[in-house]
Design an enzyme around this catalytic site. Structure first.
Site, mmCIF file in Angstrom:
data_model
loop_
_atom_site.group_PDB
_atom_site.id
_atom_site.type_symbol
_atom_site.label_atom_id
_atom_site.label_comp_id
_atom_site.label_asym_id
_atom_site.label_seq_id
_atom_site.Cartn_x
_atom_site.Cartn_y
_atom_site.Cartn_z
ATOM 1 N N GLU A 1 1.341 -10.600 -17.788
ATOM 2 C CA GLU A 1 0.769 -9.435 -16.753
ATOM 3 C C GLU A 1 0.002 -8.276 -17.421
ATOM 4 O O GLU A 1 -0.786 -7.935 -16.728
ATOM 5 C CB GLU A 1 2.012 -8.944 -15.784
ATOM 6 C CG GLU A 1 3.015 -8.281 -16.589
ATOM 7 C CD GLU A 1 4.028 -7.829 -15.590
ATOM 8 O OE1 GLU A 1 3.698 -7.594 -14.555
ATOM 9 O OE2 GLU A 1 5.140 -7.535 -16.069
ATOM 10 N N TRP B 1 -3.725 -2.344 -1.781
ATOM 11 C CA TRP B 1 -3.732 -3.472 -2.749
ATOM 12 C C TRP B 1 -3.688 -4.580 -1.762
ATOM 13 O O TRP B 1 -2.635 -5.093 -1.207
ATOM 14 C CB TRP B 1 -2.197 -3.338 -3.587
ATOM 15 C CG TRP B 1 -1.925 -4.594 -4.532
ATOM 16 C CD1 TRP B 1 -2.404 -4.804 -5.604
ATOM 17 C CD2 TRP B 1 -1.050 -5.569 -4.261
ATOM 18 N NE1 TRP B 1 -2.008 -5.836 -6.169
ATOM 19 C CE2 TRP B 1 -1.061 -6.444 -5.198
ATOM 20 C CE3 TRP B 1 -0.277 -5.850 -2.970
ATOM 21 C CZ2 TRP B 1 -0.289 -7.694 -5.274
ATOM 22 C CZ3 TRP B 1 0.434 -7.225 -3.038
ATOM 23 C CH2 TRP B 1 0.519 -7.950 -4.111
ATOM 24 N N GLU C 1 10.823 -13.474 -19.959
ATOM 25 C CA GLU C 1 10.394 -12.134 -19.802
ATOM 26 C C GLU C 1 9.446 -11.791 -20.809
ATOM 27 O O GLU C 1 8.652 -11.307 -20.221
ATOM 28 C CB GLU C 1 11.659 -11.272 -19.885
ATOM 29 C CG GLU C 1 11.373 -9.716 -20.064
ATOM 30 C CD GLU C 1 10.899 -9.241 -18.661
ATOM 31 O OE1 GLU C 1 10.751 -10.162 -17.572
ATOM 32 O OE2 GLU C 1 10.361 -8.177 -18.664
ATOM 33 N N LYS D 1 5.748 -10.403 -19.570
ATOM 34 C CA LYS D 1 4.909 -9.206 -20.000
ATOM 35 C C LYS D 1 3.641 -9.479 -20.464
ATOM 36 O O LYS D 1 2.726 -8.911 -20.240
ATOM 37 C CB LYS D 1 6.024 -8.426 -21.146
ATOM 38 C CG LYS D 1 6.997 -7.777 -20.614
ATOM 39 C CD LYS D 1 6.932 -6.534 -19.774
ATOM 40 C CE LYS D 1 7.086 -7.151 -18.415
ATOM 41 N NZ LYS D 1 8.214 -7.057 -17.561
ATOM 42 N N LYS E 1 3.391 -2.503 -8.127
ATOM 43 C CA LYS E 1 4.656 -2.262 -8.742
ATOM 44 C C LYS E 1 5.732 -2.676 -7.604
ATOM 45 O O LYS E 1 6.712 -3.265 -7.979
ATOM 46 C CB LYS E 1 4.681 -0.583 -8.656
ATOM 47 C CG LYS E 1 6.014 -0.360 -9.534
ATOM 48 C CD LYS E 1 6.024 -0.668 -10.907
ATOM 49 C CE LYS E 1 7.580 -0.085 -11.490
ATOM 50 N NZ LYS E 1 7.714 -1.233 -12.792
ATOM 51 N N ARG F 1 1.440 1.946 -6.627
ATOM 52 C CA ARG F 1 2.028 0.694 -5.776
ATOM 53 C C ARG F 1 0.703 -0.110 -5.495
ATOM 54 O O ARG F 1 1.045 -1.279 -5.007
ATOM 55 C CB ARG F 1 2.619 1.363 -4.442
ATOM 56 C CG ARG F 1 4.067 2.003 -4.579
ATOM 57 C CD ARG F 1 4.250 2.965 -3.471
ATOM 58 N NE ARG F 1 4.163 2.201 -2.272
ATOM 59 C CZ ARG F 1 5.104 1.721 -1.539
ATOM 60 N NH1 ARG F 1 6.245 1.921 -2.213
ATOM 61 N NH2 ARG F 1 5.149 1.123 -0.624
ATOM 62 N N ASN G 1 0.850 0.216 6.224
ATOM 63 C CA ASN G 1 1.470 -0.801 5.018
ATOM 64 C C ASN G 1 2.269 -1.852 5.535
ATOM 65 O O ASN G 1 3.020 -1.566 6.709
ATOM 66 C CB ASN G 1 2.350 0.246 4.179
ATOM 67 C CG ASN G 1 3.097 -0.420 3.032
ATOM 68 O OD1 ASN G 1 2.584 -1.494 2.688
ATOM 69 N ND2 ASN G 1 4.520 -0.353 2.886
ATOM 70 N N GLY G 2 2.014 -2.885 5.345
ATOM 71 C CA GLY G 2 2.698 -4.150 5.681
ATOM 72 C C GLY G 2 1.732 -5.101 6.347
ATOM 73 O O GLY G 2 0.546 -5.140 5.907
ATOM 74 N N CYS H 1 0.710 -1.076 0.088
ATOM 75 C CA CYS H 1 -0.045 0.005 0.019
ATOM 76 C C CYS H 1 0.712 1.265 -0.139
ATOM 77 O O CYS H 1 2.095 1.088 0.401
ATOM 78 C CB CYS H 1 -1.063 -0.035 1.191
ATOM 79 S SG CYS H 1 -1.602 -1.550 1.341
ATOM 80 N N HIS I 1 10.559 -32.455 -25.456
ATOM 81 C CA HIS I 1 10.618 -33.339 -24.381
ATOM 82 C C HIS I 1 9.231 -33.186 -23.408
ATOM 83 O O HIS I 1 9.236 -33.569 -22.386
ATOM 84 C CB HIS I 1 11.899 -33.002 -23.083
ATOM 85 C CG HIS I 1 13.114 -33.234 -23.954
ATOM 86 N ND1 HIS I 1 13.655 -34.378 -23.960
ATOM 87 C CD2 HIS I 1 13.984 -32.248 -24.310
ATOM 88 C CE1 HIS I 1 14.888 -34.388 -24.543
ATOM 89 N NE2 HIS I 1 15.034 -33.060 -24.899
HETATM 90 C C1 AGP Z 1 7.737 -6.974 -13.934
HETATM 91 O O1 AGP Z 1 6.799 -6.591 -14.964
HETATM 92 C C2 AGP Z 1 7.066 -7.081 -12.642
HETATM 93 N N1 AGP Z 1 5.868 -6.457 -12.293
HETATM 94 C C3 AGP Z 1 7.656 -7.929 -11.544
HETATM 95 O O2 AGP Z 1 7.985 -9.171 -11.924
HETATM 96 C C4 AGP Z 1 8.803 -7.130 -10.745
HETATM 97 O O3 AGP Z 1 9.852 -7.128 -11.670
HETATM 98 C C5 AGP Z 1 9.175 -7.732 -9.615
HETATM 99 O O4 AGP Z 1 8.204 -7.764 -8.434
HETATM 100 C C6 AGP Z 1 10.365 -7.291 -9.006
HETATM 101 O O5 AGP Z 1 10.330 -6.085 -8.716
HETATM 102 P P1 AGP Z 1 11.747 -4.956 -8.344
HETATM 103 O O6 AGP Z 1 12.767 -4.991 -9.593
HETATM 104 O O7 AGP Z 1 11.248 -3.766 -7.901
HETATM 105 O O8 AGP Z 1 12.424 -5.712 -7.476
#
Ligand code: AGP
Length: 611
Positions: free
Chosen positions: A495, A97, A488, A492, A606, A50, A123-124, A25, A511
């Protein structure tokens, strides 16, 4: 016991399950000369990347606490509930969040004490919240939400009643909480206080008042003077002054830091979304990364030369970067290393060699899984190197050497420019370690032009996104150093567009995964001109024979592919840096085809500051 709705409420342990609400949060507090509510709404909008399930604000005016909160994005909740008209020059705010527990108005913050005189944003995670809640229920407190956070408001109320001293109450309450947390409490007498343990909390000092925030981005529009609180620090804004103490009540002084102003200028400019803006910014960030940090890069390369054991770690995209780094270091630096995803590494880290060097990669520098690894490794004597985009982050401050990505704030939840920046820095480190075998500096401008050419392929990528928008499954294939890019690329797509996508080492197809391929599958193939070229092309033919549609990414178009995205010719070492860009763009345009908001994918945040 506390009075609620005119009745004394006695203890009842309800037989429903209270779900733990984990959150990433944003919290913010303000006390000063300006009206708090409109200011807090703007601050929360800046930090919304965030977390964005629900939002709330609490202000103090004439000795009264007023709270408004609701489910949805800041802009929407503000336009229906008019958050910004809450009165007063003192206030707190929150965006939430949640991964567990419902997204409801009751669970949105601020949470208030029974007497309504204290409001809290948090937060936490409060790990011991159920024990604390039972004790508070026994004393007659009534809870209005399912969250762990609400215990803080009731504890403060109880501790204040017991000690009659606000300062004592804040420190007593903070000491009772277990877990990783930061919170800000607003009291009806006009005091605001913040406390932190293992979650960031920063004080901003401006001409017209003070801010307390989980993220500097929250207040950077108003001030660049910040104090980063340490673990077990409390800050109290009372009257016109500020006091800092530890959880034990001892006074502390923390230095005022000047934060780079650049972080304040966060807007989409002429772009529709932050994500596409950040994809385009790679034309610049690819040359900026590592600039001005040459001595640190050299220092790190010396550390890696001497290190008996090297581990790269990170989460999500940053982990994919770690995988490329391991590959680069082996091939060009002739050094063995391992790359371990942080959420798994935390269970192994106690068993690694004592004099290991760990390279932690993180855009935010606040990812809980990464910090967990680093904290454990430090106690065992490991040396910590980090590559971060937020130089004041917890990870940067825990590291022996920290290199700044220097790619500017990344607001889109999907990592784009941060990936190519962290990778460029790793190229620079391996280049320095290998005596210039890669030749990064000489190639930077060629690289920049190649990135420019790729982001200009917008029309082609839009067409591809339109053609594949209805496929259920996407497989991304790559070999060797291109396999992490396949991972990667698939991440992308998942997500941003919510389409199932998987990265697979091309050689592994036979395999097992080949069983999944039929006419309805879409396969993206990384097929650049290097030692993997022939083998990957053979894999593409195997797929073609099963009727699937094939999109190739490489330098030499071929009939086997239905569509081909050409990567500009460069020394082959640089292809991973380039070939990731079409994936970022496919994912972005696929999200648009699906009517999804690419900046704020559902269920994601984020910076993931919980385990
Ligand atoms: C990537 O597109 C993500 N949203 C996520 O995997 C991100 O890379 C991961 O949470 C790590 O974040 P950071 O680089 O801030 O540690």
């Amino acid at each position: 016991m506390c009075q609620y709705n005119g009745h004394f409420v006695y203890l009842a342990i309800f037989n429903y399950v209270i779900k733990i609400t984990m959150r990433v949060c944003s919290i913010i507090g303000y006390k000063g000369e300006s009206l708090a509510a409109p200011l807090l709404v703007t601050c929360l909008q800046k930090m919304e990347y965030r977390g964005y399930d629900s939002v709330g604000i609490g202000t103090i005016n004439d000795g009264k606490v007023s709270v408004r909160k609701g489910v949805g994005r800041v802009e929407d909740v503000d336009s229906t509930l008019l958050l910004r008209i809450l009165p007063g020059r003192i206030g707190i705010g929150h965006t939430r969040w949640a991964t567990h527990g419902r997204v409801t108005e009751a669970n949105a913050h601020p949470h208030t004490s029974c007497n309504g005189e204290i409001a809290v944003v948090h937060n936490g995670i409060i790990q011991n919240y159920s024990q604390l809640k039972s004790q508070l229920l026994m004393k007659g407190h009534v809870f209005k939400s399912e969250t762990d956070s609400e215990v803080i408001a009731h504890l403060l109320e109880d501790d204040y009643k017991e000690t009659g001293d606000l300062r004592g109450a804040i420190s007593n309450t903070s000491k009772k909480l277990a877990g990783a947390f930061s919170f800000i409490a607003a009291f009806s007498d006009g005091t605001i206080a913040g406390a932190r343990f293992d979650e960031p909390l920063i004080v901003g000092i401006s001409k017209d008042g003070y801010y307390i925030s989980s993220d500097v981005v929250g207040f950077l529009n108003y001030t660049d003077r910040a104090i980063f609180l340490d673990n077990r620090d409390i800050v109290i804004l009372k009257g016109s002054g500020m006091e800092m103490i530890t959880f034990d009540g001892a006074p502390v002084v923390r230095p005022v830091t000047q934060v780079a102003w650049e972080f304040g200028g966060i807007d989409k400019g002429t772009y529709a979304h932050f994500t596409i803006k950040e994809i385009n910014e790679q034309v610049e960030t690819i040359v900026k990364s590592g600039r001005g940090q040459e001595s640190k890069i050299e220092e790190v390369s010396e550390m890696l030369k001497l290190a008996p054991f090297i581990y790269f770690t990170g989460s999500g995209t940053s982990y994919h970067c770690a995988l490329v780094a391991k590959n680069l270091l082996a091939k060009y630096g002739k050094r063995k290393s391992d790359a371990i995803v942080s959420s798994e590494f935390q269970y192994l880290v106690n068993d690694i060699e004592r004099d290991s060097v760990i390279v932690a990669i993180s855009q935010s520098g606040e990812t809980a899984d990464v910090l967990e690894v680093i904290k454990k490794a430090k106690t065992l004597g490991s040396k910590i190197i980090s590559i971060v985009n937020v130089p004041t982050s917890s990870l940067a401050r825990l590291s022996d050497v920290s290199i700044h990505m220097n790619c500017g704030p990344e607001i889109g939840v999907a990592a784009t420019k941060s990936f190519t920046s962290q990778l460029t820095i790793l190229y620079a480190i391996v280049d320095s370690l290998s005596g210039g075998v890669i030749g990064l500096e000489d190639q930077k401008y060629k690289l920049q032009n190649a990135v420019k050419e790729l982001v200009e392929r917008q029309r082609l990528i839009e067409q591809i996104a339109e053609e594949i928008k209805d496929v259920k499954d996407i497989y991304v294939l790559g070999r060797s150093i291109h396999y992490p890019i396949a991972l990667e690329g698939a991440l992308k797509i998942k997500e941003l567009s919510y389409v199932h996508a998987e990265g697979i080492p091309a050689g592994e197809l036979k395999h097992g995964p080949l069983a999944l391929i039929d006419r309805n599958s879409c396969i993206l193939v990384l097929n650049p001109n290097d030692s993997t070229f022939d083998d990957v092309k053979a894999n593409a033919h195997e797929i073609k024979a099963r009727g699937a549609s094939l999109i190739g990414i490489g330098n030499s178009p071929s009939d086997v592919y239905d569509r081909f995205i050409t990567i500009p010719e460069m020394d082959e070492v640089f292809y991973p840096l380039l070939e990731v860009i079409p994936f970022q763009m496919i994912a972005y345009y696929l999200a648009l085809e699906k009517d999804a908001n690419p900046d704020y994918p559902r269920n994601l945040a984020k910076s993931v500051t919980v385990k």
